[in-house]
Design an enzyme around this catalytic site. Structure first.
Site, PDB file in Angstrom:
ATOM      1  N   TYR A 139       3.251   0.134   3.128  1.00 42.52           N
ATOM      2  CA  TYR A 139       3.348  -1.197   3.723  1.00 42.52           C
ATOM      3  C   TYR A 139       4.691  -1.862   3.434  1.00 42.52           C
ATOM      4  CZ  TYR A 139      -1.786  -0.599   3.752  1.00 42.52           C
ATOM      5  OH  TYR A 139      -3.062  -0.120   3.900  1.00 42.52           O
ATOM      6  N   HIS A 175      -3.339   8.201   0.151  1.00 41.63           N
ATOM      7  CA  HIS A 175      -3.426   7.407   1.380  1.00 41.63           C
ATOM      8  C   HIS A 175      -3.950   8.227   2.564  1.00 41.63           C
ATOM      9  CE1 HIS A 175      -1.365   3.760   3.512  1.00 41.63           C
ATOM     10  NE2 HIS A 175      -2.512   4.052   4.080  1.00 41.63           N
ATOM     11  N   ASP A 204      -5.723  -5.067  -1.960  1.00 38.35           N
ATOM     12  CA  ASP A 204      -5.480  -3.708  -1.482  1.00 38.35           C
ATOM     13  C   ASP A 204      -4.111  -3.644  -0.812  1.00 38.35           C
ATOM     14  OD1 ASP A 204      -6.943  -0.962  -0.576  1.00 38.35           O
ATOM     15  OD2 ASP A 204      -5.676  -1.711   1.049  1.00 38.35           O
ATOM     16  N   PHE A 214      -3.574 -13.383   7.504  1.00 38.48           N
ATOM     17  CA  PHE A 214      -2.560 -14.188   6.827  1.00 38.48           C
ATOM     18  C   PHE A 214      -2.718 -15.667   7.182  1.00 38.48           C
ATOM     19  CE2 PHE A 214       0.242 -10.183   6.564  1.00 38.48           C
ATOM     20  CZ  PHE A 214      -0.283  -9.864   5.323  1.00 38.48           C
TER      21      PHE A 214
END
Length: 324
Positions: A56, A118, A51, A273
């Site tokens: 971003y 969005h 996604d 991450f």
């Protein structure tokens, strides 16, 4: 929209969405290279749903990661489910395909599996993603969402996207699309903030009765990004109830928070991450929360939004002024 033995949900257009997705948003101070490495690790450990979004500003890196994992034989393109998002400066019907093609070019992909609006509010078109006036206020734009949706339908017809949906829409905005004369394709999903402190029960029920999949972001709380997140809000994963239930199943609070929604037929996006946590977050299919544990997590709901509303709450299409 039942959860099958395999971890997919069939959407209202017949396409299948993996119930677990890897989110790629990161605060501005996080190097874009981390998104690339994160996606590569995610694909290596088994995620197939990625996604991302134009906003971003890391689609180049996300695309590189996907293509490298295809090139080394880890996955085929058709095994990846990629979600992209139309940003608010591209809501004008003539700009929708342009916005989509900018993303596809950055990603160097031929199509998206899912393309969603969005946010329901529009901002002034142009190169600035957050256009501000001289007083530092966002410059709003006004576009009929039904016109934007027709342009989304045209992108599907052109083969650039396989499925189309929305994000952050309230019930009224969803009904605007669903009741549109000449509607060609229903939204397949509504992606919303959804976690144990904001369980979105009413939105869940509405979407279910309309055969719209609910996709949950911020399931683990939030990234605590100071640009978007209220810094005084409680940290979800520190909640003792999630910790206690986790001990019972030998699982982390994050795994419990995700499993809670998976058992409700919600598609869950997990974001990290850290290679260790990326691997841990996918291990949510080997246990089942008992009814009393589901009820204990139900009781945590306090309709708390992590997402800070500053700057956008005055827009007429701001979605959170309605009950749901």
């Amino acid at each position: 929209m039942e959860l099958n033995e395999d971890p997919f949900i069939t959407m209202n257009d017949g396409n299948r969405i993996p119930v677990l997705g890897f989110g790629t948003y990161a605060p501005e101070d996080v190097p874009k290279s981390q998104a690339k490495e994160g996606v590569k690790v995610a694909i290596e450990v088994g995620y197939r749903h990625i996604d991302a979004a134009f906003l971003y500003q890391n689609e180049v890196e996300v695309g590189e990661a996907i293509r490298e994992k295809i090139a080394d034989g880890t996955v085929k393109r058709e095994e990846i489910f990629y979600t992209g998002k139309l940003w608010s400066t591209f809501h004008s019907p003539e700009l929708v395909r342009i916005g989509l093609e900018k993303s596809l070019k950055a990603l160097q992909l031929d199509y998206m599996d899912l393309f969603i609006i969005h946010w329901p509010f529009s901002l002034k078109p142009g190169d600035n993603l957050m256009p501000m006036d001289e007083n530092g206020k966002l410059i709003f734009h006004y576009v009929d969402l039904r016109a934007t949706w027709e342009a989304m339908e045209a992108c599907k017809d052109a083969g650039l996207v396989k499925s189309i949906g929305v994000s952050n829409f309230n019930r009224r905005q969803l009904e605007l699309i669903l009741n549109k004369p000449g509607l060609k394709y229903k939204p397949v999903c509504n992606q919303v903030e959804c976690h144990a402190y904001l369980n979105q029960r009413k939105m869940q029920e509405f979407c279910k009765c309309k055969s719209i999949v609910l996709v949950a972001y911020s399931v683990l709380g939030s990234s605590r990004d100071k640009n978007w997140i209220d810094q005084t809000s409680p940290v979800l994963l520190d909640d003792p109830v999630l910790g206690q239930i986790g001990q019972k199943y030998k699982k982390s609070p994050a795994q419990v928070a995700m499993r809670y929604f998976l058992q409700q037929g919600v598609v869950v996006l997990a974001k990290s991450f850290s290679p260790e946590r990326i691997k841990q977050n996918i291990q949510v299919f080997d246990f089942h929360l008992a009814p009393e544990d589901m009820e204990a997590i139900d009781a945590l709901n306090k309709d708390l939004r992590y997402l800070d509303k500053k700057g956008i709450s005055e827009h007429p299409e701001f979605p959170f002024n309605d009950e749901y």
